[in-house]
Design a protein around this motif. Structure first.
Motif, PDB file in Angstrom:
ATOM      1  N   GLN A  99       0.805  -1.216   0.000  1.00 52.33           N
ATOM      2  CA  GLN A  99       0.000   0.000   0.000  1.00 52.33           C
ATOM      3  C   GLN A  99       0.845   1.275   0.000  1.00 52.33           C
ATOM      4  OE1 GLN A  99      -3.197  -0.893  -0.370  1.00 52.33           O
ATOM      5  NE2 GLN A  99      -2.329  -2.951  -0.142  1.00 52.33           N
ATOM      6  N   VAL A 100       2.176   1.152   0.044  1.00 53.91           N
ATOM      7  CA  VAL A 100       3.027   2.342   0.020  1.00 53.91           C
ATOM      8  C   VAL A 100       2.671   3.181  -1.200  1.00 53.91           C
ATOM      9  CG1 VAL A 100       5.408   3.142  -0.295  1.00 53.91           C
ATOM     10  CG2 VAL A 100       4.902   1.359   1.365  1.00 53.91           C
ATOM     11  N   ARG A 101       2.649   4.488  -1.039  1.00 54.87           N
ATOM     12  CA  ARG A 101       2.084   5.373  -2.063  1.00 54.87           C
ATOM     13  C   ARG A 101       3.018   5.622  -3.243  1.00 54.87           C
ATOM     14  NH1 ARG A 101       0.898  10.617   0.764  1.00 54.87           N
ATOM     15  NH2 ARG A 101       0.069  11.214  -1.297  1.00 54.87           N
ATOM     16  N   VAL A 102       4.221   5.082  -3.203  1.00 61.35           N
ATOM     17  CA  VAL A 102       5.153   5.261  -4.315  1.00 61.35           C
ATOM     18  C   VAL A 102       5.489   3.900  -4.921  1.00 61.35           C
ATOM     19  CG1 VAL A 102       6.136   7.343  -3.306  1.00 61.35           C
ATOM     20  CG2 VAL A 102       7.198   5.130  -2.819  1.00 61.35           C
ATOM     21  N   PRO A 103       6.011   3.864  -6.147  1.00 59.91           N
ATOM     22  CA  PRO A 103       6.443   2.600  -6.741  1.00 59.91           C
ATOM     23  C   PRO A 103       7.513   1.922  -5.890  1.00 59.91           C
ATOM     24  CG  PRO A 103       6.308   4.314  -8.411  1.00 59.91           C
ATOM     25  CD  PRO A 103       6.142   4.997  -7.093  1.00 59.91           C
ATOM     26  N   THR A 104       7.423   0.615  -5.779  1.00 63.67           N
ATOM     27  CA  THR A 104       8.325  -0.141  -4.904  1.00 63.67           C
ATOM     28  C   THR A 104       9.061  -1.233  -5.670  1.00 63.67           C
ATOM     29  OG1 THR A 104       6.517  -1.628  -4.271  1.00 63.67           O
ATOM     30  CG2 THR A 104       6.892   0.288  -2.866  1.00 63.67           C
ATOM     31  N   ILE A 105      10.307  -1.470  -5.261  1.00 65.02           N
ATOM     32  CA  ILE A 105      11.145  -2.515  -5.856  1.00 65.02           C
ATOM     33  C   ILE A 105      11.751  -3.347  -4.734  1.00 65.02           C
ATOM     34  CG2 ILE A 105      13.146  -3.032  -7.314  1.00 65.02           C
ATOM     35  CD1 ILE A 105      12.817  -0.324  -8.644  1.00 65.02           C
ATOM     36  N   ALA A 106      11.717  -4.658  -4.874  1.00 66.87           N
ATOM     37  CA  ALA A 106      12.414  -5.554  -3.955  1.00 66.87           C
ATOM     38  C   ALA A 106      13.732  -5.963  -4.597  1.00 66.87           C
ATOM     39  CB  ALA A 106      11.574  -6.785  -3.651  1.00 66.87           C
ATOM     40  N   ALA A 107      14.828  -5.702  -3.896  1.00 67.50           N
ATOM     41  CA  ALA A 107      16.165  -6.114  -4.334  1.00 67.50           C
ATOM     42  C   ALA A 107      16.536  -7.346  -3.526  1.00 67.50           C
ATOM     43  CB  ALA A 107      17.173  -4.990  -4.103  1.00 67.50           C
ATOM     44  N   VAL A 108      16.517  -8.520  -4.170  1.00 64.29           N
ATOM     45  CA  VAL A 108      16.538  -9.791  -3.450  1.00 64.29           C
ATOM     46  C   VAL A 108      17.838 -10.543  -3.687  1.00 64.29           C
ATOM     47  CG1 VAL A 108      15.339 -11.979  -3.090  1.00 64.29           C
ATOM     48  CG2 VAL A 108      14.031  -9.925  -3.691  1.00 64.29           C
ATOM     49  N   ARG A 109      18.583 -10.725  -2.604  1.00 68.61           N
ATOM     50  CA  ARG A 109      19.762 -11.591  -2.616  1.00 68.61           C
ATOM     51  C   ARG A 109      19.545 -12.725  -1.617  1.00 68.61           C
ATOM     52  NH1 ARG A 109      23.533  -9.985  -0.190  1.00 68.61           N
ATOM     53  NH2 ARG A 109      22.646  -8.184   0.898  1.00 68.61           N
ATOM     54  N   GLY A 110      20.130 -13.883  -1.899  1.00 72.85           N
ATOM     55  CA  GLY A 110      20.007 -15.000  -0.978  1.00 72.85           C
ATOM     56  C   GLY A 110      18.633 -15.627  -1.017  1.00 72.85           C
ATOM     57  N   SER A 111      18.183 -16.126   0.125  1.00 71.52           N
ATOM     58  CA  SER A 111      16.930 -16.872   0.171  1.00 71.52           C
ATOM     59  C   SER A 111      15.771 -15.989   0.606  1.00 71.52           C
ATOM     60  CB  SER A 111      17.064 -18.065   1.122  1.00 71.52           C
ATOM     61  OG  SER A 111      17.401 -17.618   2.427  1.00 71.52           O
ATOM     62  N   ALA A 112      14.604 -16.325   0.103  1.00 72.15           N
ATOM     63  CA  ALA A 112      13.354 -15.721   0.559  1.00 72.15           C
ATOM     64  C   ALA A 112      12.372 -16.864   0.742  1.00 72.15           C
ATOM     65  CB  ALA A 112      12.829 -14.712  -0.450  1.00 72.15           C
ATOM     66  N   VAL A 113      11.835 -16.988   1.949  1.00 69.55           N
ATOM     67  CA  VAL A 113      11.014 -18.148   2.292  1.00 69.55           C
ATOM     68  C   VAL A 113       9.741 -17.671   2.982  1.00 69.55           C
ATOM     69  CG1 VAL A 113      10.941 -20.357   3.525  1.00 69.55           C
ATOM     70  CG2 VAL A 113      13.128 -19.477   2.667  1.00 69.55           C
ATOM     71  N   GLY A 114       8.616 -18.289   2.655  1.00 65.94           N
ATOM     72  CA  GLY A 114       7.378 -18.042   3.376  1.00 65.94           C
ATOM     73  C   GLY A 114       6.968 -16.579   3.366  1.00 65.94           C
ATOM     74  N   ALA A 115       6.891 -15.988   4.554  1.00 69.84           N
ATOM     75  CA  ALA A 115       6.543 -14.573   4.663  1.00 69.84           C
ATOM     76  C   ALA A 115       7.568 -13.699   3.948  1.00 69.84           C
ATOM     77  CB  ALA A 115       6.432 -14.165   6.131  1.00 69.84           C
ATOM     78  N   GLY A 116       8.799 -14.194   3.820  1.00 71.16           N
ATOM     79  CA  GLY A 116       9.798 -13.462   3.049  1.00 71.16           C
ATOM     80  C   GLY A 116       9.448 -13.412   1.579  1.00 71.16           C
ATOM     81  N   MET A 117       8.838 -14.476   1.072  1.00 70.39           N
ATOM     82  CA  MET A 117       8.314 -14.449  -0.290  1.00 70.39           C
ATOM     83  C   MET A 117       7.186 -13.433  -0.395  1.00 70.39           C
ATOM     84  SD  MET A 117       9.493 -16.421  -2.811  1.00 70.39           S
ATOM     85  CE  MET A 117       8.040 -16.817  -3.801  1.00 70.39           C
ATOM     86  N   ASN A 118       6.308 -13.403   0.592  1.00 70.02           N
ATOM     87  CA  ASN A 118       5.227 -12.425   0.568  1.00 70.02           C
ATOM     88  C   ASN A 118       5.774 -11.004   0.522  1.00 70.02           C
ATOM     89  OD1 ASN A 118       3.306 -14.416   0.646  1.00 70.02           O
ATOM     90  ND2 ASN A 118       2.716 -14.100   2.764  1.00 70.02           N
ATOM     91  N   MET A 119       6.876 -10.765   1.236  1.00 71.06           N
ATOM     92  CA  MET A 119       7.459  -9.430   1.248  1.00 71.06           C
ATOM     93  C   MET A 119       7.907  -9.010  -0.144  1.00 71.06           C
ATOM     94  SD  MET A 119       8.172  -6.826   3.240  1.00 71.06           S
ATOM     95  CE  MET A 119       8.092  -7.537   4.899  1.00 71.06           C
ATOM     96  N   LEU A 120       8.619  -9.874  -0.849  1.00 69.29           N
ATOM     97  CA  LEU A 120       9.085  -9.486  -2.183  1.00 69.29           C
ATOM     98  C   LEU A 120       7.930  -9.473  -3.183  1.00 69.29           C
ATOM     99  CD1 LEU A 120       9.569 -12.054  -4.428  1.00 69.29           C
ATOM    100  CD2 LEU A 120      11.184 -12.711  -2.655  1.00 69.29           C
ATOM    101  N   LEU A 121       6.936 -10.353  -2.987  1.00 72.81           N
ATOM    102  CA  LEU A 121       5.779 -10.373  -3.883  1.00 72.81           C
ATOM    103  C   LEU A 121       4.915  -9.132  -3.714  1.00 72.81           C
ATOM    104  CD1 LEU A 121       4.699 -14.108  -3.440  1.00 72.81           C
ATOM    105  CD2 LEU A 121       5.735 -13.105  -5.486  1.00 72.81           C
TER     106      LEU A 121
END
Length: 249
Positions: free
Chosen positions: A100-122
């Motif tokens: 819901q952040v009011r500006v465009p957002t980018i996830a810069a992902v290194r290493g592993s993303a699991v579970g809720a971490g996947m939700n964060m980047l998604l």
């Protein structure tokens, strides 16, 4: 930020806000306290008219390992207990708030993303991932039903078939596969991921007012299919609570 533990850091340069997950000792796994800091940070970003884009990145070898193990264990004893319910809710709210952040957002992902971490980047509008990234849904492997609208977030990017392979059958993606399936825009070597994300963010951040207007309409027009993200979160929650309450080995 007053009262901050330092597990969430905010830097603003030339209109680009960079939010850094900084709990590498537990692979940036989310606790309720860290999630609350994230929400407060996103609120701070939204309160600044000079910000036109946001990048989420992480310190250490993992982007985010999901929900903190102790938090999940405590919730598993009685997921409906007020404290446990509120704690898990804070974790849900942190990546929902990113969306819901009011500006465009980018996830810069290194290493592993699991579970809720996947939700964060998604939850971000765009993803730049490392070639050797490990993107893993991981809920069912832990004996937990997905939460936070996970099926909606995943399937809106990669479609039903690939979402089933990841979320139900445990397939994981690296950077090349993520780009091929549409889960990420680009993949790079580790040391180039964050720089590329900032480069893209800087383009749209030149005009913060336009960036805010454009991304608001972009999300309305391209948002999740089927049910809303909010409804999906509530739909999944009782199933996740049930799965967490079961005895485990």
């Amino acid at each position: 930020m007053s009262g901050s533990s330092g597990e969430v850091q905010l830097e603003v340069t030339d209109g680009v806000a960079v939010v850094t997950l900084n709990a590498p000792e537990r692979r940036n796994a989310l606790t309720p306290a860290m999630a609350a800091e994230l929400i407060a940070t996103f609120d701070e970003v939204d309160g600044r008219d000079d910000v036109g884009a946001l990048v989420v990145q992480a310190v250490g070898k993992s982007f985010c390992a999901g929900g903190d193990v102790q938090t999940l264990t405590d919730a598993g004893r009685d997921p409906a207990a007020p404290e446990a319910y509120a704690g898990m809710g804070a974790i849900y709210d942190s990546f929902y708030r990113l969306g819901q952040v009011r500006v465009p957002t980018i996830a810069a992902v290194r290493g592993s993303a699991v579970g809720a971490g996947m939700n964060m980047l998604l939850a971000a509008d765009l993803r730049i991932v490392a070639r050797d990234a490990r993107l893993i849904c991981g809920f069912l492997k832990r004996g937990i039903h997905p939460g936070g609208g996970h099926f909606v977030l995943l399937s809106r990017l990669i479609g039903r078939e690939a979402a089933a392979a990841m979320a139900l059958f445990g397939e994981e993606l690296d950077g090349e596969a993520a780009v091929r399936l549409g889960l990420a825009w680009e993949t790079h070597d580790d040391d180039a991921v964050e720089g590329r994300a900032r480069e893209l963010a800087a383009r749209v951040a030149r005009d913060p007012a336009l960036a805010r207007l454009a991304v608001g309409n972009f999300r309305k027009e391209t948002g999740p299919p089927g049910v809303s993200w909010e409804i999906a979160t509530q739909f999944e929650r009782p199933a996740q609570m049930w799965s967490m309450r079961r005895p485990t080995d």
